[in-house]
Design an enzyme around this catalytic site. Sequence first.
Site, short mmCIF file in Angstrom:
data_model
loop_
_atom_site.label_atom_id
_atom_site.label_comp_id
_atom_site.label_asym_id
_atom_site.label_seq_id
_atom_site.Cartn_x
_atom_site.Cartn_y
_atom_site.Cartn_z
N GLY A 46 107.02 -11.91 -28.18
CA GLY A 46 106.67 -13.09 -27.21
C GLY A 46 105.61 -13.94 -28.02
N GLU A 101 98.49 -13.06 -27.20
CA GLU A 101 99.49 -12.48 -26.41
C GLU A 101 100.05 -13.68 -25.64
OE1 GLU A 101 101.55 -10.44 -25.71
OE2 GLU A 101 100.85 -8.95 -24.36
N ASP A 102 101.48 -13.44 -25.56
CA ASP A 102 102.14 -14.48 -24.68
C ASP A 102 101.75 -14.38 -23.12
OD1 ASP A 102 103.25 -11.94 -24.26
OD2 ASP A 102 105.39 -12.82 -24.57
N ASP A 105 100.36 -9.73 -17.64
CA ASP A 105 100.81 -9.49 -16.31
C ASP A 105 100.16 -8.23 -15.74
OD1 ASP A 105 103.00 -9.94 -14.61
OD2 ASP A 105 104.26 -8.59 -15.66
N LYS A 133 98.95 -13.78 -15.37
CA LYS A 133 99.59 -13.84 -14.22
C LYS A 133 98.66 -12.90 -13.27
CE LYS A 133 104.56 -13.62 -14.97
NZ LYS A 133 105.67 -12.58 -14.91
N VAL A 155 108.75 -15.96 -16.18
CA VAL A 155 108.98 -17.38 -17.23
C VAL A 155 109.68 -16.91 -18.34
CG1 VAL A 155 107.12 -18.47 -15.85
CG2 VAL A 155 106.64 -16.89 -17.82
P1 IMP Z 1 101.90 -6.20 -18.84
O1 IMP Z 1 101.75 -4.80 -19.68
O2 IMP Z 1 102.44 -5.95 -17.57
O3 IMP Z 1 100.77 -6.99 -19.05
O4 IMP Z 1 102.97 -6.83 -19.94
C1 IMP Z 1 103.00 -7.88 -20.80
C2 IMP Z 1 104.12 -8.32 -21.48
O5 IMP Z 1 105.25 -8.32 -20.51
C3 IMP Z 1 104.01 -9.72 -22.05
O6 IMP Z 1 103.75 -9.70 -23.20
C4 IMP Z 1 105.67 -9.90 -21.97
O7 IMP Z 1 106.21 -9.64 -23.12
C5 IMP Z 1 106.12 -9.41 -20.89
N1 IMP Z 1 106.17 -10.16 -19.73
C6 IMP Z 1 105.44 -10.43 -18.56
N2 IMP Z 1 105.87 -11.35 -17.88
C7 IMP Z 1 106.75 -11.79 -18.07
C8 IMP Z 1 107.63 -12.94 -18.04
O8 IMP Z 1 107.44 -13.53 -16.81
N3 IMP Z 1 108.68 -13.13 -18.50
C9 IMP Z 1 108.93 -12.52 -19.83
N4 IMP Z 1 108.24 -11.49 -20.06
C10 IMP Z 1 107.15 -11.06 -19.47
MG MG Z 2 104.62 -9.19 -25.20
#
Ligand code: IMP
Ligand code: MG
Length: 183
Positions: A46, A101-102, A105, A133, A155
Amino acid sequence: MARSDYTIEQMISAKAIAARVEALAREISAHFADSDKLVVVGLLRGSFVFIADLVREITLPVEVDFLEASSYGDATESSREVRILKDLRGEIAGRDVLVVEDIVDTGFTLHHVLTLLRARGPRRLEVCALLDKPSRREAEVRATWTGFVIPDEFVVGYGIDFAQRNRNLPFIGKVRFADPAPG
Ligand code: IMP
Ligand code: MG
């Protein structure tokens, strides 16, 4: 569960992203000004568009490396299990490291990656995330720099995918499903 019945609505324009990337790069360059060895680590896949734009605005010598961790399958729900699919090629002990990082979440991915990298003894370890987020956060983690704080929307674009699609959109858009998600 990849669904094809959705539309994409622009949330952040390419122009707004470019302006923000430039500002982030300026802060990062100032923060690491005394560094002669900044390693910029992109989390695949991402962050690939973001890191490409970001490093071109950073005014310090940089080395670029990549790490791939899995947290998402092809669905929109995050899983708590984080696996390292591709590790760094280079050593980071004693070095200044910027993780790119993209989206942060739930925070599980970043938390896992930072724990792993910290154990290797970098001199400094900072994070630049394009999107945050905060309403979804479960793991205790914070990026040093954040591009945009966004609401709890799924997104795509500017490197970010939905079921491996839409990474090539030049802007960030929110996914609008045509019908209510089943149970
Ligand atoms: P976390 O471990 O829940 O923080 O997930 C982070 C990863 O989930 C990000 O690096 C994204 O690759 C993916 N991700 C989280 N939200 C989105 C979204 O809205 N669209 C697409 N990928 C997402
Ligand atoms: Mg990612």
